[in-house]
Design a protein around this motif. Structure first.
Motif, PDB file in Angstrom:
ATOM      1  N   THR A 327       0.833  -1.211   0.000  1.00  0.00           N
ATOM      2  CA  THR A 327       0.000   0.000   0.000  1.00  0.00           C
ATOM      3  C   THR A 327       0.865   1.257   0.000  1.00  0.00           C
ATOM      4  N   ILE A 328       1.893   1.237   0.842  1.00  0.00           N
ATOM      5  CA  ILE A 328       2.788   2.393   0.915  1.00  0.00           C
ATOM      6  C   ILE A 328       3.520   2.605  -0.406  1.00  0.00           C
ATOM      7  N   TYR A 329       3.993   1.514  -1.010  1.00  0.00           N
ATOM      8  CA  TYR A 329       4.704   1.600  -2.292  1.00  0.00           C
ATOM      9  C   TYR A 329       3.793   2.171  -3.380  1.00  0.00           C
ATOM     10  N   SER A 330       2.545   1.698  -3.403  1.00  0.00           N
ATOM     11  CA  SER A 330       1.584   2.174  -4.400  1.00  0.00           C
ATOM     12  C   SER A 330       1.358   3.682  -4.252  1.00  0.00           C
ATOM     13  N   SER A 331       1.270   4.134  -3.005  1.00  0.00           N
ATOM     14  CA  SER A 331       1.076   5.569  -2.751  1.00  0.00           C
ATOM     15  C   SER A 331       2.291   6.380  -3.199  1.00  0.00           C
ATOM     16  N   MET A 332       3.477   5.885  -2.871  1.00  0.00           N
ATOM     17  CA  MET A 332       4.704   6.593  -3.238  1.00  0.00           C
ATOM     18  C   MET A 332       4.886   6.636  -4.755  1.00  0.00           C
ATOM     19  N   LYS A 333       4.527   5.535  -5.436  1.00  0.00           N
ATOM     20  CA  LYS A 333       4.640   5.477  -6.895  1.00  0.00           C
ATOM     21  C   LYS A 333       3.734   6.522  -7.537  1.00  0.00           C
ATOM     22  N   ASP A 334       2.513   6.644  -7.014  1.00  0.00           N
ATOM     23  CA  ASP A 334       1.576   7.629  -7.546  1.00  0.00           C
ATOM     24  C   ASP A 334       2.087   9.055  -7.296  1.00  0.00           C
ATOM     25  N   ARG A 335       2.704   9.280  -6.144  1.00  0.00           N
ATOM     26  CA  ARG A 335       3.268  10.593  -5.848  1.00  0.00           C
ATOM     27  C   ARG A 335       4.386  10.936  -6.832  1.00  0.00           C
ATOM     28  N   ASN A 336       5.221   9.974  -7.142  1.00  0.00           N
ATOM     29  CA  ASN A 336       6.318  10.219  -8.083  1.00  0.00           C
ATOM     30  C   ASN A 336       5.801  10.522  -9.486  1.00  0.00           C
ATOM     31  N   LEU A 337       4.725   9.851  -9.882  1.00  0.00           N
ATOM     32  CA  LEU A 337       4.114  10.135 -11.179  1.00  0.00           C
ATOM     33  C   LEU A 337       3.501  11.536 -11.183  1.00  0.00           C
ATOM     34  N   ALA A 338       2.887  11.906 -10.068  1.00  0.00           N
ATOM     35  CA  ALA A 338       2.268  13.229  -9.956  1.00  0.00           C
ATOM     36  C   ALA A 338       3.316  14.339 -10.034  1.00  0.00           C
ATOM     37  N   LYS A 339       4.503  14.069  -9.493  1.00  0.00           N
ATOM     38  CA  LYS A 339       5.573  15.074  -9.517  1.00  0.00           C
ATOM     39  C   LYS A 339       6.003  15.428 -10.933  1.00  0.00           C
ATOM     40  N   ARG A 340       5.749  14.536 -11.873  1.00  0.00           N
ATOM     41  CA  ARG A 340       6.167  14.767 -13.256  1.00  0.00           C
ATOM     42  C   ARG A 340       5.162  15.602 -14.037  1.00  0.00           C
ATOM     43  N   GLU A 341       4.004  15.826 -13.452  1.00  0.00           N
ATOM     44  CA  GLU A 341       2.972  16.607 -14.124  1.00  0.00           C
ATOM     45  C   GLU A 341       3.339  18.096 -14.108  1.00  0.00           C
ATOM     46  N   PRO A 342       3.044  18.837 -15.185  1.00  0.00           N
ATOM     47  CA  PRO A 342       3.409  20.266 -15.254  1.00  0.00           C
ATOM     48  C   PRO A 342       2.867  21.092 -14.087  1.00  0.00           C
ATOM     49  N   LEU A 343       1.632  20.791 -13.663  1.00  0.00           N
ATOM     50  CA  LEU A 343       1.011  21.611 -12.623  1.00  0.00           C
ATOM     51  C   LEU A 343       1.455  21.243 -11.210  1.00  0.00           C
ATOM     52  N   SER A 344       2.338  20.248 -11.081  1.00  0.00           N
ATOM     53  CA  SER A 344       2.900  19.963  -9.757  1.00  0.00           C
ATOM     54  C   SER A 344       3.699  21.163  -9.262  1.00  0.00           C
ATOM     55  N   TYR A 345       4.221  21.947 -10.202  1.00  0.00           N
ATOM     56  CA  TYR A 345       4.956  23.154  -9.830  1.00  0.00           C
ATOM     57  C   TYR A 345       4.043  24.131  -9.097  1.00  0.00           C
ATOM     58  N   VAL A 346       2.799  24.239  -9.537  1.00  0.00           N
ATOM     59  CA  VAL A 346       1.843  25.148  -8.896  1.00  0.00           C
ATOM     60  C   VAL A 346       1.516  24.662  -7.485  1.00  0.00           C
ATOM     61  N   VAL A 347       1.399  23.343  -7.318  1.00  0.00           N
ATOM     62  CA  VAL A 347       1.121  22.775  -6.000  1.00  0.00           C
ATOM     63  C   VAL A 347       2.252  23.116  -5.031  1.00  0.00           C
ATOM     64  N   ASN A 348       3.484  22.938  -5.486  1.00  0.00           N
ATOM     65  CA  ASN A 348       4.640  23.265  -4.646  1.00  0.00           C
ATOM     66  C   ASN A 348       4.706  24.761  -4.359  1.00  0.00           C
ATOM     67  N   TYR A 349       4.334  25.555  -5.362  1.00  0.00           N
ATOM     68  CA  TYR A 349       4.310  27.006  -5.199  1.00  0.00           C
ATOM     69  C   TYR A 349       3.288  27.409  -4.136  1.00  0.00           C
ATOM     70  N   GLN A 350       2.134  26.751  -4.128  1.00  0.00           N
ATOM     71  CA  GLN A 350       1.111  27.055  -3.133  1.00  0.00           C
ATOM     72  C   GLN A 350       1.608  26.750  -1.711  1.00  0.00           C
ATOM     73  N   LYS A 351       2.347  25.666  -1.582  1.00  0.00           N
ATOM     74  CA  LYS A 351       2.919  25.331  -0.269  1.00  0.00           C
ATOM     75  C   LYS A 351       3.885  26.427   0.172  1.00  0.00           C
ATOM     76  N   LEU A 352       4.638  26.962  -0.778  1.00  0.00           N
ATOM     77  CA  LEU A 352       5.612  28.012  -0.452  1.00  0.00           C
ATOM     78  C   LEU A 352       4.921  29.273   0.031  1.00  0.00           C
ATOM     79  N   ILE A 353       3.901  29.724  -0.684  1.00  0.00           N
ATOM     80  CA  ILE A 353       3.282  31.012  -0.352  1.00  0.00           C
ATOM     81  C   ILE A 353       2.339  30.933   0.836  1.00  0.00           C
ATOM     82  N   ASN A 354       1.897  29.715   1.175  1.00  0.00           N
ATOM     83  CA  ASN A 354       0.972  29.566   2.306  1.00  0.00           C
ATOM     84  C   ASN A 354       1.645  29.041   3.556  1.00  0.00           C
ATOM     85  N   TYR A 355       2.961  28.903   3.493  1.00  0.00           N
ATOM     86  CA  TYR A 355       3.700  28.317   4.625  1.00  0.00           C
ATOM     87  C   TYR A 355       3.617  29.227   5.846  1.00  0.00           C
TER      88      TYR A 355
END
Length: 355
Positions: A327-355
């Motif tokens: 279960t943990i591996y499946s979750s981590m694999k999906d996270r790694n795939l999500a990181k490759r998406e163009p809009l993952s940058y916006v997600v990380n940006y939101q974490k930065l500005i709302n920190y």
């Protein structure tokens, strides 16, 4: 590398627009006199020290482009509104003046003073009629951008003028030289200001709707560290935006509104989905089935232990561990795939500005 050239001011106005620009472009340059560090405000000094903004001296362009003065003078000498303003100034009419450092104008300063549309100010500054100053900065930024492969960039509607196509004449097709560069064919450059203005306004609108405005002021160091950490994702995100702008620019005006609304809506949906997928793994990601397997496995293992079957208990616990690990591996694999998406940058940006 995607590089932008900010204009018209030496000190770029601080605020959300600047933060978004710094986090969108690989490199943000600005037009500034050589060795004039005292002209920068504290915020600009901080950005320069973090290598977030880079001064670009206009000197090599002003003095090395053979037809630099003639091109602009030809423009204002044939522009009816400029001629009207020159006549008005001579008759005592008051027009708003803008300060421009003489290094941006070079020998052109004296020619403009002779025409009565400019005057000397204090120290190294020239006062130039504001409309003419605005057009000159667009002209200068476009030329520098053309030779250095910079995207001219300005805030708001500074660059939006009604006769951009005339700023760099196409009828004479003069040869411009910069070092050993010779531009022999400039039909596209004659219209480059107009094209850039249109693209710039579209890009600004899209970024404004996809990259949220920061809720707090970000330090230059925070921005620098974020860009360094997200170098790969910023490239994918920017390509995602630029590809859409190409489609948008090539679309007929009557459907652009729907196309833009649809793009922004879908981008925000993808961002919300990625925001969920990119969360760090925690116990809540285990399903009821996982907890069921966990409970049965623990019960069987304890029963084996109570019966003295140590090997059986160990085997049961091993099977249990593999199930949770899957279960943990499946979750981590999906996270790694999500990181490759163009809009993952916006997600990380939101974490930065709302920190």
């Amino acid at each position: 590398m995607y590089k932008a050239l900010y204009y018209p001011y030496i000190n770029i106005p601080s605020g959300p627009w600047l933060t978004q620009s710094l986090l969108y472009w690989d490199e943000l340059n600005f037009i500034a006199p050589v060795v004039q560090y005292n002209l920068y405000n504290d915020h600009m000094k901080e950005l320069i020290n973090e290598n977030l903004v880079i001064p670009c001296s206009p000197a090599k362009f002003v003095y090395n482009i053979g037809s630099f003065e003639e091109e602009f003078l030809n423009y204002i000498d044939n522009d009816d509104e400029t001629k009207r303003r020159i006549d008005g100034i001579r008759n005592g009419d008051n027009y708003k003046l803008s300060k421009i450092h003489f290094q941006k104008l070079g020998p052109l300063a004296e020619r403009l003073i002779e025409r009565g549309i400019a005057m000397r100010s204090d120290n190294d500054w020239i006062l130039l009629e504001s409309r003419t100053a605005k057009h000159f900065m667009i002209y200068l930024a476009t030329l520098i951008g053309y030779f250095e492969d910079y995207e001219p960039l300005t805030k708001g509607n500074f660059g939006y003028v009604t006769n951009e196509r005339n700023l760099i004449h196409d009828n004479k097709k003069p040869v411009l030289t910069l070092d050993d560069i010779v531009v022999k064919h400039r039909p596209t450059m004659a219209n480059s200001i107009y094209a850039n203005e249109r693209t710039m306004s579209h890009r600004e609108l899209i970024i404004k709707n996809i990259l949220p405005c920061p809720q707090r002021t970000l330090s230059a160091n925070e921005i620098r560290r974020f860009k360094d950490k997200n170098q790969e994702s910023i490239i994918k995100f920017r390509q995602y935006i630029e590809d859409f702008i190409i489609r948008y620019d090539s679309t007929t005006i009557d459907i652009r509104g729907k196309l833009l609304s649809s793009f922004i809506y879908e981008a925000n949906l993808q961002r919300e989905e990625l925001s969920y997928r990119l969360k760090e793994f925690n116990i809540t990601e285990l399903t009821l089935f996982d907890f069921g397997v966990l409970g049965i496995g623990l019960y069987n293992a304890l029963e084996r232990l109570s019966e003295g079957d140590d090997k059986g208990a160990i085997l049961q616990l091993s099977t249990l561990g593999l199930s949770v690990a899957k279960t943990i591996y499946s979750s981590m694999k999906d996270r790694n795939l999500a990181k490759r998406e163009p809009l993952s940058y916006v997600v990380n940006y939101q974490k930065l500005i709302n920190y």
